[in-house]
Design a protein around this motif. Sequence first.
Motif, mmCIF file in Angstrom:
data_model
loop_
_atom_site.group_PDB
_atom_site.id
_atom_site.type_symbol
_atom_site.label_atom_id
_atom_site.label_comp_id
_atom_site.label_asym_id
_atom_site.label_seq_id
_atom_site.Cartn_x
_atom_site.Cartn_y
_atom_site.Cartn_z
ATOM 1 N N SER A 69 -2.844 11.109 28.451
ATOM 2 C CA SER A 69 -2.898 10.939 27.003
ATOM 3 C C SER A 69 -1.493 10.873 26.436
ATOM 4 N N ASP A 70 -1.382 10.195 25.323
ATOM 5 C CA ASP A 70 -0.142 10.055 24.580
ATOM 6 C C ASP A 70 -0.540 9.791 23.132
ATOM 7 N N HIS A 71 0.429 9.596 22.267
ATOM 8 C CA HIS A 71 0.153 9.437 20.844
ATOM 9 C C HIS A 71 0.684 8.088 20.357
ATOM 10 N N PRO A 72 -0.191 7.191 19.910
ATOM 11 C CA PRO A 72 0.284 5.919 19.361
ATOM 12 C C PRO A 72 1.069 6.146 18.079
ATOM 13 N N GLN A 73 2.014 5.247 17.844
ATOM 14 C CA GLN A 73 2.925 5.420 16.713
ATOM 15 C C GLN A 73 3.248 4.070 16.078
ATOM 16 N N VAL A 74 3.387 4.062 14.780
ATOM 17 C CA VAL A 74 3.892 2.894 14.060
ATOM 18 C C VAL A 74 4.967 3.366 13.092
ATOM 19 N N VAL A 75 5.778 2.419 12.628
ATOM 20 C CA VAL A 75 6.899 2.728 11.750
ATOM 21 C C VAL A 75 6.672 2.076 10.391
ATOM 22 N N LEU A 76 6.874 2.848 9.333
ATOM 23 C CA LEU A 76 6.877 2.312 7.980
ATOM 24 C C LEU A 76 8.293 2.446 7.440
ATOM 25 N N ALA A 77 8.934 1.311 7.211
ATOM 26 C CA ALA A 77 10.323 1.309 6.757
ATOM 27 C C ALA A 77 10.395 1.277 5.234
ATOM 28 N N TRP A 78 11.486 1.827 4.715
ATOM 29 C CA TRP A 78 11.729 1.783 3.269
ATOM 30 C C TRP A 78 13.233 1.681 3.041
ATOM 31 N N THR A 79 13.611 1.247 1.862
ATOM 32 C CA THR A 79 15.026 1.016 1.563
ATOM 33 C C THR A 79 15.454 1.855 0.368
ATOM 34 N N PRO A 80 16.475 2.683 0.512
ATOM 35 C CA PRO A 80 16.992 3.440 -0.640
ATOM 36 C C PRO A 80 17.570 2.504 -1.702
ATOM 37 N N ARG A 81 17.484 2.923 -2.952
ATOM 38 C CA ARG A 81 18.035 2.122 -4.049
ATOM 39 C C ARG A 81 19.562 2.089 -4.009
ATOM 40 N N ARG A 82 20.140 3.091 -3.393
ATOM 41 C CA ARG A 82 21.599 3.160 -3.272
ATOM 42 C C ARG A 82 21.945 3.578 -1.849
ATOM 43 N N GLU A 83 23.159 3.342 -1.472
ATOM 44 C CA GLU A 83 23.588 3.747 -0.128
ATOM 45 C C GLU A 83 23.660 5.269 -0.058
ATOM 46 N N ALA B 299 -1.390 7.393 4.306
ATOM 47 C CA ALA B 299 -0.788 8.640 3.832
ATOM 48 C C ALA B 299 0.714 8.483 3.635
ATOM 49 N N ALA B 300 1.372 7.776 4.537
ATOM 50 C CA ALA B 300 2.814 7.534 4.391
ATOM 51 C C ALA B 300 3.091 6.613 3.206
ATOM 52 N N ALA B 301 2.258 5.598 3.030
ATOM 53 C CA ALA B 301 2.434 4.707 1.886
ATOM 54 C C ALA B 301 2.246 5.455 0.573
ATOM 55 N N ALA B 302 1.334 6.432 0.560
ATOM 56 C CA ALA B 302 1.140 7.242 -0.647
ATOM 57 C C ALA B 302 2.391 8.042 -0.973
ATOM 58 N N VAL B 303 3.101 8.503 0.067
ATOM 59 C CA VAL B 303 4.360 9.213 -0.158
ATOM 60 C C VAL B 303 5.366 8.302 -0.844
ATOM 61 N N THR B 304 5.508 7.080 -0.339
ATOM 62 C CA THR B 304 6.510 6.167 -0.907
ATOM 63 C C THR B 304 6.140 5.690 -2.303
ATOM 64 N N ALA B 305 4.870 5.845 -2.694
ATOM 65 C CA ALA B 305 4.420 5.393 -4.015
ATOM 66 C C ALA B 305 4.523 6.476 -5.083
ATOM 67 N N THR B 306 4.887 7.698 -4.717
ATOM 68 C CA THR B 306 4.986 8.770 -5.700
ATOM 69 C C THR B 306 6.180 8.555 -6.610
ATOM 70 N N GLY B 307 6.097 9.147 -7.787
ATOM 71 C CA GLY B 307 7.234 9.090 -8.689
ATOM 72 C C GLY B 307 8.460 9.742 -8.102
ATOM 73 N N ALA B 308 8.261 10.855 -7.400
ATOM 74 C CA ALA B 308 9.390 11.572 -6.812
ATOM 75 C C ALA B 308 10.129 10.707 -5.805
ATOM 76 N N PHE B 309 9.390 9.926 -5.021
ATOM 77 C CA PHE B 309 10.041 9.112 -3.997
ATOM 78 C C PHE B 309 10.578 7.816 -4.580
ATOM 79 N N ARG B 310 9.856 7.235 -5.545
ATOM 80 C CA ARG B 310 10.294 5.961 -6.120
ATOM 81 C C ARG B 310 11.614 6.114 -6.871
ATOM 82 N N ALA B 311 11.955 7.352 -7.254
ATOM 83 C CA ALA B 311 13.246 7.548 -7.903
ATOM 84 C C ALA B 311 14.396 7.246 -6.953
ATOM 85 N N LEU B 312 14.131 7.324 -5.655
ATOM 86 C CA LEU B 312 15.167 7.075 -4.650
ATOM 87 C C LEU B 312 14.975 5.758 -3.924
ATOM 88 N N ALA B 313 13.724 5.305 -3.784
ATOM 89 C CA ALA B 313 13.412 4.188 -2.894
ATOM 90 C C ALA B 313 12.984 2.948 -3.656
#
Length: 518
Positions: free
Chosen positions: A293-307, A404-418
């Motif tokens: 057994s092992d654990h499948p994985q995918v990556v969700l990328a995002w870009t900060p608004r600033r460096e 669930a990860a997409a919900a994180v990136t859609a929050t107001g708290a995260f959108r302030a940075l991303a």
Amino acid sequence: MSRYDVIVVGAGAGGAPLAARLSEDADRSVLLLDEGQAPRARHAFPARLLDARRVPGADPGDPAVRPLAVHLTRDHPYTVPRGRFLGGSTTVNGGYFVRARRADFDRWAAAGNPAWAYDRVLPFLRGLETDLDLGASDLHGGSGPVPVRRTALTHPAAAAFEAAAAELGHPREPDKNDQARPGFGPLPSNSVDGIRHNTALSYLLPVLDRPNLTVSGLTRVCRVTVSRGRATGVVVDRGGRREVLPAGEVVLCAGSFATPQLLHLSGIGPREELRRLGLPVVRHLPAVGARFSDHPQVVLAWTPRRELEPPGGSWLGGCLHLPSCDGSPGGDLEILQSLTPLDALAGPVPDGDRRLAFLISAQATRRTGRFRLRDGDPEGAPLIDYHYLAADDDRRRLREGVRAAAAVTATGAFRALAEETGDPAPGVLGDDRSLDAWIRGRLGTSHHACGTVPMGPPDDPGAAVDQYGRVHGVAGLRVADTSILPTAPLRGPAATAVLVGEVIADAMRRPGPGTAAG
């Protein structure tokens, strides 16, 4: 020395602790063999292998890595790395050091391995660590070989993840090693002040002056020698020259793929497979390589608004564990944050690449993989098939994790940075079939393979070793790595791999049911 009491094959997560603990007994001679280089001092380790902001295993061309060609699905070839340096994969991995869940230990115990119940292994978990955050307690150790520190959440991206998790109502989990309700929190890590403390640094280098411990690198083990039902030593290749090294007992700690390969090459495994390869059948053990057994994985990328500034001590940020809709209450979904662009984990950051990522894993305990040999050549590449995404539940869990990860990136708290990710697009995210296709196109693995040589009682046809790693039907031969875990744990297995070495070393050192038979 012409004959060692114990030969340990593999100086990684399980083998280094095992050899170090066994050599605490001055009357026991121990030879530790590894295919990679075996430096005798910390300064001899290349800086890239100790830098906790990098993951050397992310570069399959790194000389400290052995790349293996595998298939994640029938039509999805992939490359998985294995460490080939003193410390094994703990020298090239990400420094994640989270304990398995109580449910994992109790599930393994219920399968006929009572020594692995949570309450029985907790003293070993405490004994192997020095918890630099919480200190010694009923749950944590204060004087063990492995330093453990939780990742700081001060980086802007980690702070945004923490705020987003709170906005979504996820529970806080400040200590992911205390078996509390899963949620968001920092990751326990064996990376401290920017240094990855692999098992070579934590277990071996401090004891290399013991006269009864010999560590030999650049030594490839070809097979175990067996006479009259008992392991008698190993055949090794050193620079093209083969020789037999005799021993009173042999312990294989080469990892979930190299260990079953060595067993097959030694004539221990499924009778039909061995005969197909032209190998003599020493012991028919159909469970060797049958499933893993092992654990499948995918990556969700995002870009900060600033460096953003680069991380100070580790590439790891925060981590969210949560249960899928009908999964383990211990949390079978993991969203792990990288504070470094993934393409930069193996080297310098590419110019202009600001993208960061969440690594989303479905950490269920299904045994879908199969391991076989292609031929009887010790240097040959095995056939490793993960069979990911074959079941509806596997696909559903990954969909839940991505959403669930997409919900994180859609929050107001995260959108302030991303910036808005846009990938997966809302239409893809909301449609199961489209999201399945998106996942298939990005499918990877967490590199958590377990169970190729599973433990269990001798009357269990699905077991190959007992709870102390003794190979059924072959005296003087043990396995002490993650291949003995019947299923991959609900968390990454690095800490559990060290635990395997500790538990089996303890069994070998004391009189009683765990000692050698025959």
